[in-house]
Write an enzyme that holds these catalytic residues in place. Structure first.
Site, PDB file in Angstrom:
ATOM      1  N   HIS A 240       4.245  30.234  40.813  1.00  0.00           N
ATOM      2  CA  HIS A 240       4.713  28.959  40.377  1.00  0.00           C
ATOM      3  C   HIS A 240       3.480  28.028  39.860  1.00  0.00           C
ATOM      4  CE1 HIS A 240       8.946  29.451  42.540  1.00  0.00           C
ATOM      5  NE2 HIS A 240       8.828  29.970  41.485  1.00  0.00           N
ATOM      6  N   GLU A 270       9.570  37.335  32.942  1.00  0.00           N
ATOM      7  CA  GLU A 270       8.335  37.015  33.571  1.00  0.00           C
ATOM      8  C   GLU A 270       7.852  38.640  33.254  1.00  0.00           C
ATOM      9  OE1 GLU A 270       8.795  35.958  37.519  1.00  0.00           O
ATOM     10  OE2 GLU A 270      10.001  34.175  36.917  1.00  0.00           O
ATOM     11  N   GLU A 366      12.590  41.112  40.577  1.00  0.00           N
ATOM     12  CA  GLU A 366      11.167  40.672  40.286  1.00  0.00           C
ATOM     13  C   GLU A 366      10.256  40.631  41.328  1.00  0.00           C
ATOM     14  OE1 GLU A 366      10.806  36.176  40.328  1.00  0.00           O
ATOM     15  OE2 GLU A 366      13.105  36.108  40.580  1.00  0.00           O
TER      16      GLU A 366
END
Length: 411
Positions: A240, A270, A366
Site C-alpha cells: 500500500h 496487481e 495475491e
C-alpha cells in the site's frame, strides 16, 4: 454570542427536513436487489429483537441504500426499521443523497449541535433496542446515541458483514466489470513504463484510462475514487505504498496496482514487472511467487477454508525457505469496499480465519514476498487475480498476464 442570541439566530430554522431536488438517479443495482438486502437486514434485526438498525459506515449505508457519503467530519446514517429505510445526510450535500438513495432521505442542518441525532431519533421512534456497527461507531457518537435514544445498542457489524460476503448475480456482474476495467488500467500502466519517467506519470496514465472506461460503460455512475499505486525499486516493499516522483531506472523491479471503483465497488489488478531483464536472484524469487500464486488459484474452491488455503501456501514457501519474507494474508473478499472504508474481514485467506468458501463468494489470490535491501533479489513481488465462486465452480475473472513471460518491459 449569548445563549439568547443563539436562540434568536436559530429560531424558525428546521433541525432536519426533506429535500427532493430533481429526480431519483439510476442506482448501480435494481430495486429488487436493494429489497433483497434490506430483507436480509430485517431478518438479522428480527432474530436479535432489534427495533431499528442505525448504520453509520460508508459501506454499510451504501450496501443497503445505494448512497455513498463523503464525510468531511460529519456523521451520516441509514436508519432501518421493519417498514422504513431512511438515509440521514448533511445539508451541505443538497439533494444528492436523496437522488442516490434507494429509499427515503432526511437532511439535517447545522444550526444547532446534534441535529443529526435528532433526525435519527425521529426515524427510530421509541426503539429501545437498536443495532449498530460496533467496528465503526466512535465512542463519542455512541455516547450521543445513548443520550438521544436511551436505547440498548447491539453490535450487528459481524452479521451484516456475513451477509455482504455472499454476492448476488447483480453484484458479481459489476465485479466482473471492475476486473475488466482494472485490466485496461494495467495495459495503460504497462504502456507508460520507460526509463526516466516518474511513478506518478505512469500511475496517472492507468487512472485516466480506467476513469474514461467507467464513464463510457457506466454513464449513470458517480465517477469517483479510482486510483493506481505504481511502485518502483525500494518503493515496492509495501503493498500500500503511495505513488512518488521517483524516476524509473533500467533493472528496476516494478509493482503495478490498478483499482477501478464503480459505485463504491472495489476491484484490483496487481502485477510484478521488471524494467529490463531481472538478475538471476530476482528471477528466482519472482518465479517462486508466481508458483505460489498458481498453487493458490488451484486451492480456491467451494468447501475450502481460508485457513486451509493459507496453510498450504505457507508450506510451499517454507519448503523454499521463503516464508519469512511473506508480507500479509493471501487474499480477501470483494464488494463494497475501498482503501478508506469497508472490509469483509471474515473472508480473508489468513491463519486465523476458518470461513468455508461457498458459491457467491468472490476472493483474490495475491501472495507477496518482500526481500529487504541488501538481499539478493531485493524488492516486493506480488501477483493478484480475482476468483468468483460460481455455480459451475471457481472462475478467474482477471485477464492480465503475469510472470516473466508477460511482464519484462524491454529497455
Amino acid at each position: 454570542m449569548t445563549h439568547a442570541d443563539h436562540d434568536t439566530a436559530t429560531a424558525g430554522r428546521p433541525e432536519f427536513f426533506t429535500f427532493h431536488n430533481g429526480e431519483k438517479a439510476p442506482l448501480p443495482f435494481s430495486r429488487a436487489e436493494y429489497d433483497r438486502r434490506l430483507a436480509g437486514l430485517r431478518g438479522i434485526m428480527e432474530a436479535g429483537n432489534i427495533e431499528a438498525a442505525i448504520l453509520t459506515s460508508m459501506h454499510g449505508i451504501a450496501y443497503y441504500s445505494g448512497f455513498l457519503y463523503c464525510s468531511f467530519g460529519r456523521p451520516y446514517a441509514c436508519v432501518v426499521t421493519q417498514d422504513r429505510a431512511v438515509t440521514v445526510s448533511a445539508n451541505i450535500d443538497g439533494g444528492q443523497p436523496w437522488r442516490r438513495s434507494e429509499g427515503e432521505n432526511i437532511v439535517y442542518t447545522d444550526w444547532k449541535r446534534d441535529n443529526f441525532w435528532r433526525a435519527v431519533r425521529e426515524i427510530a421512534g421509541g426503539a429501545r433496542r437498536v443495532g449498530i456497527e460496533g467496528d465503526h461507531l466512535t465512542l463519542a457518537q455512541n455516547a450521543k446515541l445513548a443520550e438521544f435514544l436511551g436505547a440498548e445498542a447491539v453490535d450487528i457489524a459481524g452479521a451484516t458483514m456475513t451477509q455482504r460476503m455472499v454476492k448476488s448475480a447483480e453484484e458479481i456482474a459489476l465485479i466482473r466489470e471492475g476486473a475488466r476495467i482494472a485490466d485496461i488500467g494495467g495495459a495503460a500502466v504497462r504502456d507508460a513504463i520507460r526509463i526516466g519517467v516518474r511513478e506518478i506519470d505512469v500511475a496517472m496514465a492507468g487512472r485516466d484510462a480506467m476513469e474514461a472506461e467507467i464513464a463510457r460503460a457506466h454513464p449513470d455512475s458517480e465517477i469517483r475514487d479510482s486510483w493506481v499505486w505504481f511502485q518502483s525499486g525500494l518503493n515496492t516493499d509495501g503493498a500500500h505504498n503511495p505513488v512518488t516522483t521517483r524516476k524509473l531506472h533500467a533493472g528496476d523491479i516494478l509493482s503495478l496496482n490498478t483499482f477501478p471503483m464503480i459505485s463504491g465497488y472495489y476491484t484490483a489488478l496487481e502485477r510484478t514487472l521488471f524494467l529490463g531483464e531481472p538478475d538471476a536472484a530476482s528471477l528466482k524469487i519472482w518465479e517462486a511467487n508466481v508458483a505460489a500464486h498458481e498453487l493458490g488459484l488451484g486451492l480456491i474452491r467451494e468447501g475450502a477454508t481460508c485457513s486451509g488455503i493459507c496453510a498450504e501456501i505457507n508450506d510451499f514457501f517454507a519448503a523454499k525457505d521463503l516464508l519469512r519474507y511473506r508480507s500479509f494474508g493471501y487474499g480477501h473478499s470483494f464488494g463494497i469496499l475501498s482503501h478508506y472504508y469497508g472490509r469483509e474481514a471474515g473472508l480473508e485467506l489468513r491463519e486465523d480465519i476458518d470461513t468455508v468458501l461457498e458459491p457467491g463468494m468472490v476472493v483474490s489470490m495475491e501472495p507477496m514476498l518482500t526481500l529487504p535491501e541488501g538481499t539478493p533479489g531485493a524488492g516486493g513481488y506480488r501477483e493478484h487475480d480475482i476468483v468468483v465462486l460460481g455455480p459451475d465452480g471457481p472462475e478467474n475473472i482477471t485477464g492480465f498476464g503475469y510472470g516473466p513471460e508477460h511482464n519484462i518491459v524491454a529497455v
